[in-house]
Design a protein around this motif. Structure first.
Motif, PDB file in Angstrom:
ATOM      1  N   ALA A 183       0.832  -1.206   0.000  1.00 37.59           N
ATOM      2  CA  ALA A 183       0.000   0.000   0.000  1.00 37.59           C
ATOM      3  C   ALA A 183       0.864   1.252   0.000  1.00 37.59           C
ATOM      4  N   TYR A 184       1.916   1.231   0.787  1.00 37.62           N
ATOM      5  CA  TYR A 184       2.793   2.402   0.878  1.00 37.62           C
ATOM      6  C   TYR A 184       3.430   2.717  -0.475  1.00 37.62           C
ATOM      7  N   ILE A 185       3.894   1.700  -1.162  1.00 36.39           N
ATOM      8  CA  ILE A 185       4.545   1.886  -2.471  1.00 36.39           C
ATOM      9  C   ILE A 185       3.555   2.472  -3.480  1.00 36.39           C
ATOM     10  N   VAL A 186       2.363   1.899  -3.542  1.00 36.28           N
ATOM     11  CA  VAL A 186       1.363   2.356  -4.508  1.00 36.28           C
ATOM     12  C   VAL A 186       0.942   3.798  -4.225  1.00 36.28           C
ATOM     13  N   LEU A 187       0.757   4.136  -2.958  1.00 35.65           N
ATOM     14  CA  LEU A 187       0.347   5.492  -2.598  1.00 35.65           C
ATOM     15  C   LEU A 187       1.406   6.521  -2.993  1.00 35.65           C
ATOM     16  N   GLN A 188       2.675   6.164  -2.848  1.00 41.68           N
ATOM     17  CA  GLN A 188       3.740   7.090  -3.253  1.00 41.68           C
ATOM     18  C   GLN A 188       3.743   7.305  -4.762  1.00 41.68           C
ATOM     19  N   ALA A 189       3.544   6.227  -5.516  1.00 42.72           N
ATOM     20  CA  ALA A 189       3.530   6.344  -6.973  1.00 42.72           C
ATOM     21  C   ALA A 189       2.352   7.191  -7.442  1.00 42.72           C
ATOM     22  N   ILE A 190       1.185   6.979  -6.845  1.00 40.34           N
ATOM     23  CA  ILE A 190       0.011   7.779  -7.225  1.00 40.34           C
ATOM     24  C   ILE A 190       0.220   9.250  -6.869  1.00 40.34           C
ATOM     25  N   SER A 191       0.828   9.516  -5.722  1.00 46.06           N
ATOM     26  CA  SER A 191       1.102  10.898  -5.323  1.00 46.06           C
ATOM     27  C   SER A 191       1.992  11.596  -6.338  1.00 46.06           C
ATOM     28  N   ALA A 192       2.980  10.859  -6.862  1.00 44.21           N
ATOM     29  CA  ALA A 192       3.873  11.432  -7.872  1.00 44.21           C
ATOM     30  C   ALA A 192       3.105  11.776  -9.144  1.00 44.21           C
ATOM     31  N   VAL A 193       2.223  10.887  -9.552  1.00 42.38           N
ATOM     32  CA  VAL A 193       1.436  11.121 -10.771  1.00 42.38           C
ATOM     33  C   VAL A 193       0.540  12.348 -10.603  1.00 42.38           C
ATOM     34  N   ILE A 194      -0.087  12.487  -9.444  1.00 38.32           N
ATOM     35  CA  ILE A 194      -0.951  13.647  -9.192  1.00 38.32           C
ATOM     36  C   ILE A 194      -0.158  14.946  -9.259  1.00 38.32           C
ATOM     37  N   CYS A 195       1.064  14.937  -8.711  1.00 39.61           N
ATOM     38  CA  CYS A 195       1.912  16.138  -8.778  1.00 39.61           C
ATOM     39  C   CYS A 195       2.190  16.532 -10.217  1.00 39.61           C
ATOM     40  N   VAL A 196       2.508  15.542 -11.046  1.00 43.55           N
ATOM     41  CA  VAL A 196       2.803  15.826 -12.455  1.00 43.55           C
ATOM     42  C   VAL A 196       1.570  16.374 -13.162  1.00 43.55           C
ATOM     43  N   LEU A 197       0.416  15.755 -12.907  1.00 49.49           N
ATOM     44  CA  LEU A 197      -0.819  16.221 -13.535  1.00 49.49           C
ATOM     45  C   LEU A 197      -1.165  17.648 -13.116  1.00 49.49           C
ATOM     46  N   SER A 198      -0.759  18.037 -11.889  1.00 45.45           N
ATOM     47  CA  SER A 198      -1.041  19.388 -11.406  1.00 45.45           C
ATOM     48  C   SER A 198      -0.381  20.451 -12.266  1.00 45.45           C
ATOM     49  N   TYR A 199       0.690  20.089 -12.953  1.00 51.41           N
ATOM     50  CA  TYR A 199       1.404  21.047 -13.800  1.00 51.41           C
ATOM     51  C   TYR A 199       0.486  21.594 -14.899  1.00 51.41           C
ATOM     52  N   THR A 207       5.028  21.061  -8.628  1.00 49.19           N
ATOM     53  CA  THR A 207       4.541  19.902  -9.386  1.00 49.19           C
ATOM     54  C   THR A 207       5.632  18.875  -9.694  1.00 49.19           C
ATOM     55  N   PHE A 208       6.478  19.164 -10.658  1.00 43.07           N
ATOM     56  CA  PHE A 208       7.433  18.158 -11.140  1.00 43.07           C
ATOM     57  C   PHE A 208       8.507  17.799 -10.113  1.00 43.07           C
ATOM     58  N   TYR A 209       9.069  18.777  -9.439  1.00 43.23           N
ATOM     59  CA  TYR A 209      10.175  18.492  -8.528  1.00 43.23           C
ATOM     60  C   TYR A 209       9.749  17.623  -7.333  1.00 43.23           C
ATOM     61  N   PRO A 210       8.601  17.887  -6.692  1.00 46.24           N
ATOM     62  CA  PRO A 210       8.172  16.980  -5.622  1.00 46.24           C
ATOM     63  C   PRO A 210       7.900  15.561  -6.125  1.00 46.24           C
ATOM     64  N   ALA A 211       7.397  15.447  -7.355  1.00 50.24           N
ATOM     65  CA  ALA A 211       7.093  14.128  -7.912  1.00 50.24           C
ATOM     66  C   ALA A 211       8.332  13.246  -7.965  1.00 50.24           C
ATOM     67  N   ILE A 212       9.480  13.853  -8.194  1.00 50.79           N
ATOM     68  CA  ILE A 212      10.733  13.079  -8.242  1.00 50.79           C
ATOM     69  C   ILE A 212      10.966  12.383  -6.905  1.00 50.79           C
ATOM     70  N   GLY A 213      10.751  13.107  -5.810  1.00 50.14           N
ATOM     71  CA  GLY A 213      10.946  12.526  -4.488  1.00 50.14           C
ATOM     72  C   GLY A 213      10.034  11.338  -4.241  1.00 50.14           C
ATOM     73  N   PHE A 214       8.753  11.459  -4.610  1.00 51.51           N
ATOM     74  CA  PHE A 214       7.801  10.374  -4.351  1.00 51.51           C
ATOM     75  C   PHE A 214       8.104   9.138  -5.195  1.00 51.51           C
ATOM     76  N   MET A 215       8.569   9.330  -6.414  1.00 51.17           N
ATOM     77  CA  MET A 215       8.916   8.180  -7.252  1.00 51.17           C
ATOM     78  C   MET A 215      10.141   7.448  -6.704  1.00 51.17           C
ATOM     79  N   ILE A 216      11.097   8.196  -6.165  1.00 51.51           N
ATOM     80  CA  ILE A 216      12.275   7.558  -5.568  1.00 51.51           C
ATOM     81  C   ILE A 216      11.854   6.720  -4.361  1.00 51.51           C
ATOM     82  N   VAL A 217      10.929   7.234  -3.560  1.00 54.69           N
ATOM     83  CA  VAL A 217      10.444   6.491  -2.392  1.00 54.69           C
ATOM     84  C   VAL A 217       9.813   5.167  -2.828  1.00 54.69           C
TER      85      VAL A 217
END
Length: 442
Positions: free
Chosen positions: A292-308, A406-416
């Motif tokens: 669950a933790y892994i999936v939630l981080q990946a979705i958070s990254a996608v949402i950040c990118v879409l926010s752009y 948007t984009f820069y925070p997404a990098i952090g969540f994808m690494i997690v």
């Protein structure tokens, strides 16, 4: 099974912590640049330099708590001893004496440094306390869910009332308004720490025969491979969170062009945080907490990118997306902190030494490093893109603010998400480890 009353008492400790933590994350950068008059580049450097001292203070604090023995336990006494100093230093950090530009920088470095030292002295014992209230893996998630629901309530107090109280106390004088607002919130925080101290009890202890040195504790900590994974995840998740939350005020004021909507925007995000934390425990009844933790981080990254791709005239859409991101990301937060307690059990099973305080303090150090690096990068990037305080921003500065949100925070969540693929302490594994520990602990 812990009582709801004790879980609430423990959670109030994080309400108190978050009154300061969320204020620092959401408002301190803005306070330094737009109220105190310090350049964003200096602010970025300030956030990073102070964190270097945490490399020393955090493990020392952890080692100190592991060796503390009082009738109240190892960790609870620090809530009582440090509550008032923490509150007073918080007020100093948001005080703006009439100094020269250089004097302001020195004052900011000293008071912010003291604030982070006080935060270390009270928050590390508080965090470690959550790992010794119970040994049950499911109850640990429940405890952390209560903690972060109440912690985010503290954040809600900050987002909903900080700017209105600044106006009410200051009557147009923002410097005075911030000082009195933080004074009122800090007083409330001191009371909550005392309630947390009175309402909790330590139940999980190291083996009576354990007699370890600081050097050996560090060696055992490094041998804990699951701790190393969790530390990296903690660093990058806070990097992403802090970048996005720090820039949120700038994003609303300068990109969306609605300074009057800042309080509503960050408050709606905080409500999403609270609801996400509340859902964490029910989620783990049906889904593996690691997956669950892994999936939630990946979705958070996608949402950040879409926010752009949200336009500057789409205020309501931007607000809804920020709420959804906050909800999903904070659903993962109690899972992270529950896993910290699991790594303590794993470390004891692997090395024979139980180092609760050291384990929590070291992971908290990486959390604060993520906080520092995220805050520093925001300051440096704002300066790079040509941000100027409280004026109409250039197209380049507005674009920089958008990228930082948007984009820069997404990098952090994808690494997690990538790092956590190697984490293997699910409930079944922890139950197996605890069964073996119960047979060998004397």
């Amino acid at each position: 099974m812990l009582s709801i009353r004790e879980k609430i008492a423990y959670g109030l400790g994080d309400t108190a912590s978050n009154i300061v933590f969320q204020t620092v994350m959401l408002f301190l950068s803005f306070f330094y640049t737009d109220v105190f008059g310090i350049s964003p580049a200096v602010v970025g450097t300030l956030f990073l330099v102070v964190r270097i001292f945490d490399a020393v203070t955090d493990p020392l604090m952890g080692a100190m708590t592991d060796r503390t023995n009082t009738k109240y336990g190892k960790f609870r006494p620090y809530l009582l001893w440090m509550a008032l100093p923490f509150g007073l230093i918080s007020v100093l950090a948001f005080t703006t004496p009439d100094l020269s530009p250089q004097g302001k920088i020195i004052y900011a470095f000293v008071t912010y440094g003291l604030l982070m030292a006080a935060y270390t002295a009270i928050n590390i014992p508080y965090s470690a306390l959550g790992g010794v209230l119970t040994a049950d893996p499911k109850e640990r998630v429940s405890v952390q869910s209560y903690r972060f629901v109440f912690g985010m309530l503290g954040g809600l107090l900050v987002t909903a009332f900080t700017l209105p109280l600044v106006e009410w106390f200051g009557h147009g004088d923002k410097a005075k308004g911030y000082q009195l607002t933080i004074a009122a919130m800090s007083a409330l925080g001191v009371l909550m720490f005392i309630v947390c101290f009175v309402g909790t009890k330590e139940r999980v202890f190291p083996p009576k025969s354990q007699n370890s040195t600081f050097k050996n504790d560090l060696k055992c900590l490094w041998q804990n491979d699951q701790w190393r994974i969790l530390s990296l995840a903690a660093l990058f998740v806070l990097f992403g969170i802090v970048m996005r939350n720090t820039v949120a005020i700038y994003y609303v004021k300068y990109y969306l062009g609605r300074e009057d909507f800042i309080t509503q925007f960050v408050t709606i995000g905080m409500i999403g945080n609270i609801l996400g934390c509340a859902v964490a425990q029910p989620l783990t009844k049906y889904v593996c907490k690691v997956k669950a933790y892994i999936v939630l981080q990946a979705i958070s990254a996608v949402i950040c990118v879409l926010s752009y791709f949200i336009g500057s005239d789409q205020l309501m859409l931007a607000t809804v997306v920020f709420f959804v991101w906050s909800f999903l990301l904070q659903m993962a937060t109690p899972l992270l902190w529950a896993k910290m307690a699991d790594t303590v059990d794993y470390g004891q099973w692997k090395t024979g030494v139980r180092i609760t305080g050291m384990t929590y303090s070291s992971i908290v150090f990486f959390i604060k490093m993520g906080l520092a690096i995220g805050g520093a990068v925001v300051g440096w990037l704002l300066a790079y893109y040509g941000y100027q305080a409280d004026v109409q921003q250039t197209a380049e500065a507005r674009q920089g603010i958008l990228l930082c949100f948007t984009f820069y925070p997404a990098i952090g969540f994808m690494i997690v998400a990538w790092v956590m693929r190697r984490y293997r302490l699910n409930n079944a594994e922890i139950n197996k480890i605890q069964d073996e520990l119960s047979k060998t602990t004397v």
